[in-house]
Design a protein around this motif. Structure first.
Motif, PDB file in Angstrom:
ATOM      1  N   GLU A  22       0.827  -1.199   0.000  1.00 36.13           N
ATOM      2  CA  GLU A  22       0.000   0.000   0.000  1.00 36.13           C
ATOM      3  C   GLU A  22       0.866   1.256   0.000  1.00 36.13           C
ATOM      4  O   GLU A  22       0.767   2.103   0.883  1.00 36.13           O
ATOM      5  N   MET A  23       1.734   1.350  -0.989  1.00 37.57           N
ATOM      6  CA  MET A  23       2.517   2.556  -1.183  1.00 37.57           C
ATOM      7  C   MET A  23       1.756   3.511  -2.093  1.00 37.57           C
ATOM      8  O   MET A  23       1.122   3.097  -3.057  1.00 37.57           O
ATOM      9  N   ASP A  24       1.804   4.799  -1.765  1.00 37.47           N
ATOM     10  CA  ASP A  24       1.317   5.811  -2.685  1.00 37.47           C
ATOM     11  C   ASP A  24       2.158   7.066  -2.501  1.00 37.47           C
ATOM     12  O   ASP A  24       3.141   7.062  -1.746  1.00 37.47           O
ATOM     13  N   ALA A  25       1.818   8.118  -3.213  1.00 41.93           N
ATOM     14  CA  ALA A  25       2.626   9.332  -3.176  1.00 41.93           C
ATOM     15  C   ALA A  25       1.735  10.549  -3.337  1.00 41.93           C
ATOM     16  O   ALA A  25       0.636  10.476  -3.910  1.00 41.93           O
ATOM     17  N   SER A  26       2.216  11.679  -2.810  1.00 47.72           N
ATOM     18  CA  SER A  26       1.509  12.943  -2.991  1.00 47.72           C
ATOM     19  C   SER A  26       2.512  13.995  -3.455  1.00 47.72           C
ATOM     20  O   SER A  26       3.678  13.994  -3.045  1.00 47.72           O
ATOM     21  N   HIS A  27       2.047  14.880  -4.330  1.00 46.79           N
ATOM     22  CA  HIS A  27       2.872  15.956  -4.875  1.00 46.79           C
ATOM     23  C   HIS A  27       2.648  17.193  -4.015  1.00 46.79           C
ATOM     24  O   HIS A  27       1.551  17.743  -3.990  1.00 46.79           O
ATOM     25  N   GLU A  28       3.685  17.606  -3.302  1.00 44.01           N
ATOM     26  CA  GLU A  28       3.577  18.724  -2.371  1.00 44.01           C
ATOM     27  C   GLU A  28       4.635  19.772  -2.723  1.00 44.01           C
ATOM     28  O   GLU A  28       5.801  19.646  -2.332  1.00 44.01           O
ATOM     29  N   GLY A  29       4.214  20.800  -3.464  1.00 44.68           N
ATOM     30  CA  GLY A  29       5.154  21.833  -3.885  1.00 44.68           C
ATOM     31  C   GLY A  29       6.204  21.272  -4.804  1.00 44.68           C
ATOM     32  O   GLY A  29       5.891  20.705  -5.855  1.00 44.68           O
ATOM     33  N   ASP A  30       7.472  21.409  -4.415  1.00 47.38           N
ATOM     34  CA  ASP A  30       8.556  20.900  -5.249  1.00 47.38           C
ATOM     35  C   ASP A  30       9.033  19.524  -4.783  1.00 47.38           C
ATOM     36  O   ASP A  30      10.133  19.105  -5.113  1.00 47.38           O
ATOM     37  N   ARG A  31       8.188  18.831  -4.010  1.00 52.35           N
ATOM     38  CA  ARG A  31       8.548  17.501  -3.529  1.00 52.35           C
ATOM     39  C   ARG A  31       7.437  16.508  -3.849  1.00 52.35           C
ATOM     40  O   ARG A  31       6.276  16.874  -3.977  1.00 52.35           O
TER      41      ARG A  31
END
Length: 271
Positions: free
Chosen positions: A199-208
């Motif tokens: 259950e890996m996911d990712a979020s785009h937060e500014g320049d990261r």
């Protein structure tokens, strides 16, 4: 095997971590233990290799400015007597599930040993963190008592029992001792398979981009979705998980791939 059991002991938390110290003290009572471990924390580096590393002597053995795989290669090839067994741990934090097998430095040390045809045991401590980050949970030497007991038992008996005729290494995960449940009695050992949950996911937060591992969000025994027989289920319910694993990975015959490959000469253009 020599009359005196030879053990190479390593980890990925670093040579000054309490987890490797407690194993060193316990295993030294039944074997000649050579410690070759990272000089600092090299968690989650997988089987990264450095090819050339600095080494300094340490009161436990050798501190290597490198990864757990570096330590195994250096220990087997140069720094110590060739061992009967490699032990990796005890890791602060569990290594549960299929998805950690290539990620964990603790397990990767055991896999590296397997390529040398040396059996290995990787031991990790499941630390319930609740709403805290794992780094914020206080873990002292006493918390490793159950892990030390289980690992010592396996070290003392697994070789003569023929365990490693089938398994290349054992991935052992141990719950923190629960005196209210077991008193001084050992937690039972359970032969398990790695959980398939991912259950890996990712979020785009500014320049990261921030990566999230959500597998650990559901670790309550009543709601845990992992089925019986899995490593996560065993540990959450208070049992010591022992997963017998192989390395390198097994290759299977696939009729579909055979058929696809057979079409290659006619399906692609000539150069």
């Amino acid at each position: 095997m020599s009359d005196t059991l030879e053990i190479l002991l390593t980890n990925d938390d670093g040579i000054d971590s309490p987890g490797i110290r407690v194993l060193y003290d316990a295993l030294s009572a039944l074997a000649n233990v050579t410690v070759v471990a990272p000089a600092d924390d090299r968690s989650a580096v997988g089987r990264s290799i450095s090819h050339e590393v600095d080494v300094v002597e340490h009161e436990l053995g050798y501190a290597v400015e490198g990864t757990p795989s570096d330590c195994v290669v250096a220990g087997l090839g140069a720094l110590g007597p060739f061992p009967d067994l490699v032990v990796s741990g005890c890791n602060r934090g569990a290594n549960l599930g299929e998805y950690v097998l290539g990620r964990s430095g603790t397990i990767s040390a055991a896999v590296e040993a397997a390529f040398f045809d040396v059996p290995a045991i990787a031991t990790s401590l499941y630390v319930p963190a609740g709403d805290l980050a794992l780094a914020d949970v206080e873990v002292g030497p006493d918390h490793y008592a159950e892990a030390t007991r289980a690992t010592t038992f396996l070290v003392e008996h697994a070789l003569d029992a023929g365990v490693f005729e089938e398994a290349a290494y054992l991935n052992v995960n141990v719950p923190v001792p629960d005196e209210s449940a077991n008193g001084d009695a050992p937690a039972p050992l359970e032969i398990t398979r790695p959980s398939k949950r991912y259950e890996m996911d990712a979020s785009h937060e500014g320049d990261r981009v921030v990566l999230h591992d959500r597998v650990w969000d559901e670790m309550d025994a009543e709601t845990l979705p992992d089925p019986p027989g899995t490593d996560r289920r065993a540990v959450v319910e208070g049992r010591v998980s022992v997963s017998p694993l192989t390395a390198p990975h097994t290759t299977h015959h696939h009729d579909a791939l055979d058929a696809l490959v057979a079409t290659y000469p006619e399906a692609v253009p000539e150069l």
